[in-house]
Every structure is written in C-alpha cells, then in structure tokens.
Design an enzyme around this catalytic site. Sequence first.
Site, short mmCIF file in Angstrom:
data_model
loop_
_atom_site.label_atom_id
_atom_site.label_comp_id
_atom_site.label_asym_id
_atom_site.label_seq_id
_atom_site.Cartn_x
_atom_site.Cartn_y
_atom_site.Cartn_z
N CYS A 8 14.11 -17.27 9.49
CA CYS A 8 15.51 -17.16 9.88
C CYS A 8 16.43 -17.78 8.82
O CYS A 8 16.02 -18.64 8.05
CB CYS A 8 15.73 -17.84 11.23
SG CYS A 8 17.30 -17.38 12.02
N ASP A 131 13.82 -23.82 21.29
CA ASP A 131 14.19 -24.57 20.08
C ASP A 131 14.46 -26.02 20.49
O ASP A 131 14.65 -26.31 21.67
CB ASP A 131 15.44 -23.95 19.46
CG ASP A 131 15.66 -24.35 18.02
OD1 ASP A 131 14.90 -25.19 17.50
OD2 ASP A 131 16.60 -23.83 17.40
#
Length: 215
Positions: A8, A131
Amino acid sequence: MPVEVKICGLSTPETVDAAVEAGADLIGLVFFPKSPRNASLEQAAALAARARGKAKIVTLVVDASDAELDAIVAKVDPDLIQAHGAESPERIAEIARLTDKPVIKAIRVRDAGDIAGAQAFSEAASLILYDAKAPETLGSSLPGGNGHAFDWGLLEGGRRPAFMLAGGLTPENVAEAIRVTGAPVVDVSSGVETAPGVKDIVLIRKFIEAAKAAR
C-alpha cells in the site's frame, strides 16, 4: 493456498513495477492529503495503468465524499475501494452501491472490543482490514501506515468475516503474524519504507517473499 500480499501507499512507477514483479496480489494507492503517500488523480491513474491486469488496484480513501469517489472511479477505475475512516456500515454499503466496487473496511484495533465491532460491517464490506490503532501519545498519527502493530493473539481462533491483516508488519515479522492469525491476506506500507512515503524496492521484495513462504 499462498497468502495474498498488498503493498500500500505506492507512489512511483519503479515501486509499482517492483511490487508487481515480486508477486504482489494487490497494490494500494492513497487518497488522503495528510499522508506522505498521497497521490493525485493523474498520478494514481498512471500507476494503476502499470499494474492493471497484473495485480488488483485498491484505492484508499478516508471519509470520502460522493464526488471524490466518483472522480476516483472515473479516473483510476480501481478493483476495490478501501475505506479507512470513520465510515458506518450504512456508508460502506452506500459506497459499494455508488461505485459498483467491492469495499474493504479498515478497523483500527487496540483490544478485543475493536475486533468484535468489525462484525457490524460483515454484510456491507467485502473484506475487513484489521489495522493497529495508533497510541494516543502519537499526536501526528494517520488513519493507517503508522508502523504500529496490535496484539495478533486477538485474532487467534474463532470465526470471523474474511479479513486482511495490517499494522506494523515487516519482512522480519510477517511470517509470525500469519502463523498466529491465519491471515489470508497481509497489507504493508511503512514496513517497506526507508522514510515516510519512501518505498524501498529491496524491502518490498523481501516482504513478499516472506509472506508467500509463510504457508
């Protein structure tokens, strides 16, 4: 099955190419002005074109408006939208309807209650991304990409919606994270950087190799 890997916050042609060539299954393009990984529409469209057909393209947004989503879909045409803000289950369902794209909903985790809270998104989101919730002492924290991990043991055992694992992952610890959580997909950003927003090609390759060899 091998674990799938998402790299990412890519922002250069060289790092996109490196990720794809090393076997990344997904690449993430960030649309959040406060992030050092933020990409313009034109930049993201060019990067997506390099990866299209080789890896799935994910566009990360934070509480994006309908107009912002329309522009991203029109210009970048991602495979998935990643919602990394305070979006409600209803908003996630609306984003999926508006964009006609599967939506990944990021859940920031500090304790078991955060894991349990993800259940509310199980129908609206195609995938849950666990996360780490940044420490309260980290005043400059971003919605993600802060380099902090949460207790992976919180994901041991039990049944839960399809999920991805992120938060403090590195080439050195990703195999252990997969072993503990059974994560079918892992997501890395700061763990393959030499400075905020600066991806390292060698670290990208090492991370993908370690994740793919973990199972």
